[in-house]
Write an enzyme that holds these catalytic residues in place. Structure first.
Site, PDB file in Angstrom:
ATOM      1  N   HIS A 191     -30.127  17.287 -11.355  1.00 32.54           N
ATOM      2  CA  HIS A 191     -30.662  18.232 -10.428  1.00 32.54           C
ATOM      3  C   HIS A 191     -31.238  17.705  -9.082  1.00 32.54           C
ATOM      4  O   HIS A 191     -32.203  17.036  -9.294  1.00 32.54           O
ATOM      5  CB  HIS A 191     -31.407  19.387 -11.316  1.00 32.54           C
TER       6      HIS A 191
ATOM      7  N   GLY B 228       0.713  -1.206  -0.054  1.00 38.77           N
ATOM      8  CA  GLY B 228       0.033   0.049   0.006  1.00 38.77           C
ATOM      9  C   GLY B 228       0.944   1.319   0.087  1.00 38.77           C
ATOM     10  O   GLY B 228       0.325   2.203  -0.518  1.00 38.77           O
TER      11      GLY B 228
END
Length: 455
Positions: free
Chosen positions: A441, A38
């Site tokens: 929206h 990682g």
């Protein structure tokens, strides 16, 4: 001596993704990582810092819920518990990377790799006296914090008074006073977290603005927001010394000394190209970073470099894409790396996100551009969710081709919106084409549509 089709040095975003992609394509692959799978991003950077910042955001909402009709009593934050949760998040994600390595039959070797030389059969890599042969090599060793030769810094790091991103993300006790040296992304995100939980924070920055290459107007809005929250900013100030519990800097030519419990050193990062044995095969460097072409090839046949080690764009998502390009080239697939539409984010509250050119960089390149700036308050959802917010959206438009070359945002959800702007720039669609896109929206992302109609 075991032979691999591909050996990857480094198990960070560039390295572990290389393992996944190469393994999935059937290449016998090994990833050699000296600390933890990682890399910095997952263990000491991107992910742990976001865990802290999310806790701080929840705490801020609890403290100021009355703005939205929500009353809370007794809200408190336990920094040690925040760190514990961060550790659980990191552990879970590291386990996910380990599972991917196993799934794609990637050999993971925990240790420090060093290049020993090159033969007709491949590149020789040694780890803990074990020799391996790589038909192809991808160097993804990442970066390390820049440690300047400021008197007292070395001693401060040794005593624990001075911290890098690694140590501050494991700090169990909340400091009462924190000095942040450097007003870039790491410094600002940590200033944001500690300010939110009640630490007195001072940011000392050598330049005349914070947030590095961020659009000037947006960096000022961000600074004003945090100044109102109590963060002190010392701009155009050069740190000259670090003491036992002090930092001295020059302000307007006058030395100023302030005290703190801890100091965060965050003036940048540099490619971790030392002690890899690059000289044994003649890899070309430029100021410590490995030189690569658009396919991520180095000057040595069969050797590639992706991620922070090549110094082009020290961002995890850049590393991902560079690695994909590198592995594709190894597999004979047509692909090339492009850097013109890579988004960047500062995960403060409000968030800052940008992609492409700023007005300043565009004009420096001789481009004929115009800008459109619109308050975020033009988006209904922003008004509904952000009380007295002062965010903006700024578009940079190339007049010659009538297309977007830059988008810059400060406000809620900016980090989640910016990928759409990156796609607009990457595809080079004309403004008239972009105006035909339908935005959902109500969303904050509609601010981009509103701004497009003002071009």
């Amino acid at each position: 001596m075991e032979t691999f089709d591909l050996i990857v040095i480094g198990g960070g975003p560039a390295g572990y993704l290389a393992g996944e992609r190469a393994g999935a394509a059937g290449l016998k692959t090994a990833v050699i990582e000296k600390r933890a799978l990682g890399g910095v991003c997952l263990n000491e950077g991107c992910i742990p810092s976001k865990a802290l910042l999310n806790s701080a955001k929840i705490y801020e909402y609890a403290l100021h819920g009355d703005k939205y009709g929500v009353t809370t009593t007794g809200a408190a934050i336990d920094h040690a518990k925040v760190i514990d949760r961060k550790n659980r998040v990191v552990k879970k994600l590291v386990a996910g990377v380990q599972a991917q390595m196993k799934h794609h039959h990637v050999t993971v070797i925990m240790g420090e790799a060093k290049i020993q030389g090159k033969t007709a059969d491949g590149i020789q890599i040694v780890e803990n006296n074990e020799m391996y042969l790589a038909k192809k090599l991808l160097i993804a060793a990442g970066s390390v914090p820049v440690v300047p030769p400021i008197p007292g810094v070395k001693e401060g790091l040794e005593s624990g008074f001075v911290l890098t991103n690694r140590e501050i993300l494991d700090l169990k006790e909340q400091p009462k006073e924190l000095i942040v040296i450097g007003g870039g992304v790491i410094g600002l995100e940590m200033a944001s977290y500690f300010n939110s939980i009640g630490t007195k924070v001072t940011v000392v920055e050598m330049l005349g603005k914070i947030a590095g290459p961020t659009d000037n107007e947006i960096s000022k809005i961000l600074m004003d927001n945090y100044a109102k929250k109590g963060v002190q900013f010392k701009l155009n100030c050069r740190v000259t010394a670090v003491g036992a519990n002090t930092v001295t800097f020059e302000e307007n030519g006058v030395p100023v000394t302030i005290e703190a419990d801890k100091v965060l050193l965050s003036i940048g990062r540099r490619a971790a190209s030392e002690n890899l044995g690059l000289e044994t095969i003649g890899v070309e460097l430029n100021r410590g970073a490995i030189v690569t072409d658009e396919h991520l090839r180095t000057n040595v046949a069969g050797v590639y470099a992706s991620g922070d080690i090549n110094g082009k764009s020290m961002l995890a998502h850049t590393a991902y894409r560079e690695t994909e390009v590198a592995v594709n080239h190894m597999l004979g697939k047509k692909d090339r790396m492009r850097y013109s539409a890579i988004p960047s984010v500062i995960y403060t509250n409000p968030e800052v996100a940008s992609v492409g050119e700023t007005e300043e960089t565009a004009k420096a390149k001789g481009m004929d551009v115009k800008t459109v700036t619109l308050p975020m308050s033009y988006a209904g959802r922003y008004v509904a969710e952000v009380e007295r917010g002062d965010g903006i959206c700024k578009l940079v438009v190339d007049n010659k081709y009538n297309r977007l070359v830059g988008v810059h945002l400060i406000g809620s959800y900016a980090s989640e919106i910016i990928y759409g702007a990156a796609l607009m720039i990457e595809t080079e669609l004309r403004i008239d084409d972009l105006k035909e896109l339908v935005f959902p929206h109500p969303t904050v992302s509609e601010i981009i549509r509103e701004a497009l109609f003002l071009v």
